[in-house]
Design an enzyme around this catalytic site. Structure first.
Site, PDB file in Angstrom:
ATOM      1  N   GLU A 182      23.606 125.320  51.453  1.00 54.54           N
ATOM      2  CA  GLU A 182      24.353 126.441  51.071  1.00 54.54           C
ATOM      3  C   GLU A 182      25.720 126.582  51.089  1.00 54.54           C
ATOM      4  O   GLU A 182      26.343 127.309  51.851  1.00 54.54           O
ATOM      5  CB  GLU A 182      23.604 127.814  51.795  1.00 54.54           C
ATOM      6  CG  GLU A 182      22.085 128.051  51.711  1.00 54.54           C
ATOM      7  CD  GLU A 182      21.641 129.119  52.168  1.00 54.54           C
ATOM      8  OE1 GLU A 182      22.181 129.957  53.171  1.00 54.54           O
ATOM      9  OE2 GLU A 182      20.514 129.650  51.724  1.00 54.54           O
ATOM     10  N   GLU A 374      14.441 126.383  49.854  1.00 52.59           N
ATOM     11  CA  GLU A 374      14.208 127.600  50.734  1.00 52.59           C
ATOM     12  C   GLU A 374      13.801 128.964  49.876  1.00 52.59           C
ATOM     13  O   GLU A 374      14.400 129.237  48.880  1.00 52.59           O
ATOM     14  CB  GLU A 374      15.519 127.821  51.542  1.00 52.59           C
ATOM     15  CG  GLU A 374      15.945 126.920  52.462  1.00 52.59           C
ATOM     16  CD  GLU A 374      16.926 127.453  53.405  1.00 52.59           C
ATOM     17  OE1 GLU A 374      17.285 128.781  53.721  1.00 52.59           O
ATOM     18  OE2 GLU A 374      17.769 126.764  53.777  1.00 52.59           O
TER      19      GLU A 374
HETATM   20  C1  BG6 Z   1      19.309 130.260  54.515  1.00 54.08           C
HETATM   21  C2  BG6 Z   1      19.725 129.086  55.532  1.00 54.08           C
HETATM   22  O1  BG6 Z   1      20.685 131.045  54.416  1.00 54.08           O
HETATM   23  O2  BG6 Z   1      18.656 131.230  54.961  1.00 54.08           O
HETATM   24  C3  BG6 Z   1      18.672 129.204  56.800  1.00 54.08           C
HETATM   25  O3  BG6 Z   1      19.969 128.099  54.936  1.00 54.08           O
HETATM   26  C4  BG6 Z   1      18.363 130.596  57.185  1.00 54.08           C
HETATM   27  O4  BG6 Z   1      19.435 128.234  57.755  1.00 54.08           O
HETATM   28  C5  BG6 Z   1      17.787 131.099  56.028  1.00 54.08           C
HETATM   29  O5  BG6 Z   1      17.499 130.438  58.409  1.00 54.08           O
HETATM   30  C6  BG6 Z   1      17.199 132.641  56.310  1.00 54.08           C
HETATM   31  O6  BG6 Z   1      17.991 133.446  56.842  1.00 54.08           O
HETATM   32  P1  BG6 Z   1      17.643 134.177  58.160  1.00 54.08           P
HETATM   33  O7  BG6 Z   1      18.942 134.835  58.625  1.00 54.08           O
HETATM   34  O8  BG6 Z   1      16.650 135.165  57.967  1.00 54.08           O
HETATM   35  O9  BG6 Z   1      17.414 133.162  59.148  1.00 54.08           O
END
Ligand code: BG6
Length: 476
Positions: A182, A374
């Site tokens: 990211e 993701e």
């Molecule tokens: C992304 C990241 O921003 O979202 C992860 O690459 C992160 O590291 C994921 O965990 C989900 O976000 P959060 O804040 O719910 O953990």
């Protein structure tokens, strides 16, 4: 069962990151990293944003990354669970400070290399392809305190050395690589994204874009080196994705949404097209930014990525006056609330069609294969009296998003694979909570770090196993 829209060989799996899963913060010769300094609790946001300097650990605070879910010691059992679901890909990151504890050494830490060789070999044992991020929100702290992290050009060489070490040490085990997780989050969360802390009165935009220039050079160099070490290596960039919708059809709102998209896509424009986009000239002039470059930088940037990877949790919404309405901040990127979509318990908008829109926009723009690395729903899970976790809300979120990805494939987009986020519960990057769970596998640990760390399959575990076995045809 309907025929699958997913191509043969489509990679199915899940993702995690070293800093949110491994723990073992002081083992294996590892050095401290930025994320190790970010506490749970009221100071978390200020530290993440680089507004509150945190260069030493405090006794009165809890740091969730230090133990996380103890993946460092339990990875064999965890990978076995992923294999049981039928994973063909597993995304994780290498902690830079396990390989170079300070970041500026000339020789790597053998113990760190041994750990990751074992981990990747364990994946290969089950025919799972590792997809490996070189830097997922964890810059070695020594590089922050001694050099000012990515504001310093020296970081380019440190990163290139680290990347070469990894490509060489893990050659034959890993062929799918991502440079920076990211990368656009650098603008929104400068310390967690890039190890940046600010002095009073300095032009923060100048610092951020100079750091961005260095990361972009480092990413391009890493891509070049990966191809030199093994031409079969495939390297991707990684965007915190999700298009901005204009809040209304007022032209000013449409323009605002376009500008907001560009703010994030700037990074991918460089990584996928090999040069700064035309709009940056005016942007930099208006923000008073002047990037210090060296002869040859343009040539380095021409080493573009092989594929474009991205995370997608939510779409975003913008208007000419961003303070005009209620805002939310999925992935820490400021957005207005969209009245047409529902939101998660943490206020992240749920918008499966937004995924199809994002994928179409990205393929139109870059013409490179996409990889959704993701996606998922952070939610509180309860263990019922029968000792089970019926996470139907998660199944429903994933079903709709996988369906939307299938539609994007049917639209003609080449998609390499899908790794849902937090395939096993882990520490939340934004809040530091454990109770914001994403996994198919439950981990017994609470927000204060109490719990046995025992693992437990959720209902979604069995559902995802079916999805993978049917190559995405059976989403029921
Ligand atoms: C992304 C990241 O921003 O979202 C992860 O690459 C992160 O590291 C994921 O965990 C989900 O976000 P959060 O804040 O719910 O953990």
């Amino acid at each position: 069962m309907p025929a699958s829209t997913f191509p043969d060989g489509f990679l199915w799996g899940g993702a995690l990151a070293a800093n949110q899963a491994e723990g073992a913060c002081f083992e294996g010769g590892k050095g401290l990293t930025t994320v190790d300094m970010i506490p749970h609790g009221p100071h978390r946001l200020a530290v993440k944003l680089g507004q509150e300097k945190r260069f030493t650990l405090r006794d009165d605070e809890f740091y969730p990354s230090h133990q996380a879910i103890d993946f460092y010691h339990r990875y064999k059992d965890d990978i076995a669970l992923m294999a049981e679901m039928g994973f063909t890909v597993f995304r994780t990151s290498i902690a830079w400070s396990r390989i170079y504890p300070n970041g500026d050494e000339l020789t790597p830490n053998a113990e760190g290399i041994a750990f990751y060789r074992d981990l990747f070999a364990e994946c290969k044992k089950y025919n799972i392809e590792p997809l490996v991020t070189l830097c997922h929100f964890d810059v070695p702290m020594h590089l922050v305190t001694k050099y000012g992290s990515w504001r310093n050009r020296k970081m380019v060489d440190f990163f290139a050395r680290y990347a070469r070490t990894c490509f060489t040490a893990f050659d034959g085990l890993v062929k799918y690589w991502l440079t920076f997780n990211e990368i656009n989050i650098l603008l929104h969360s400068p310390f967690s994204g890039a190890g940046l802390v600010f002095e009073q009165q300095e032009n923060q935009e100048q610092v951020k874009y100079q750091a961005a220039h260095h990361e972009l050079l480092a990413s391009a160099l890493a891509t070049k080196i990966a191809h030199e070490v093994n031409p079969a290596n495939q390297v991707g960039c990684m965007l915190a994705g999700g298009n901005f919708y204009p809040r209304t059809c007022k032209p000013e709102d449409v323009w605002a949404a376009l500008e907001k998209d560009r703010e994030n896509l700037f990074f991918i424009d460089v990584q996928a097209r090999g040069a700064y986009p035309a709009y940056t000239k005016r942007l930099f002039r208006e923000k008073g930014i002047s990037i210090v470059t060296e002869t040859g930088d343009d040539e380095i940037l021409k080493h573009t990525v092989d594929f474009v990877s991205f995370s997608y949790y939510a779409s975003r919404c913008a208007s000419a006056d961003m303070n005009d309405h209620n805002s939310s901040a999925a992935n820490i990127v400021k957005s207005l609330k969209n009245p047409h979509i529902k939101a998660s318990e943490w206020g992240w908008g749920i918008d499966p069609l937004g995924l199809r829109i994002t994928m179409n926009m990205m393929y139109d723009r870059y013409q490179k294969p996409l990889f959704l690395v993701e996606n998922g729903l952070g939610a509180k899970d309860e263990i019922n009296p029968q000792g089970e976790i019926d996470d139907d809300y998660r199944i429903s979120y994933l079903r709709e998003h996988i369906n939307a990805m299938g539609e994007a494939i049917a639209d003609g987009i080449p998609v390499m694979g899908y790794t849902s986020w937090g395939c096993i519960d882990l520490v939340s990057a934004s809040t530091g909570e454990m109770s914001k769970r994403y996994g198919f596998v439950y981990v017994d640990r609470d927000d204060q770090g109490n719990g046995s760390l025992a693992r437990k399959r959720k209902k979604s575990f069995y559902w995802y196993k079916k999805v993978i076995a049917s190559n995405g045809a059976d989403l029921d």
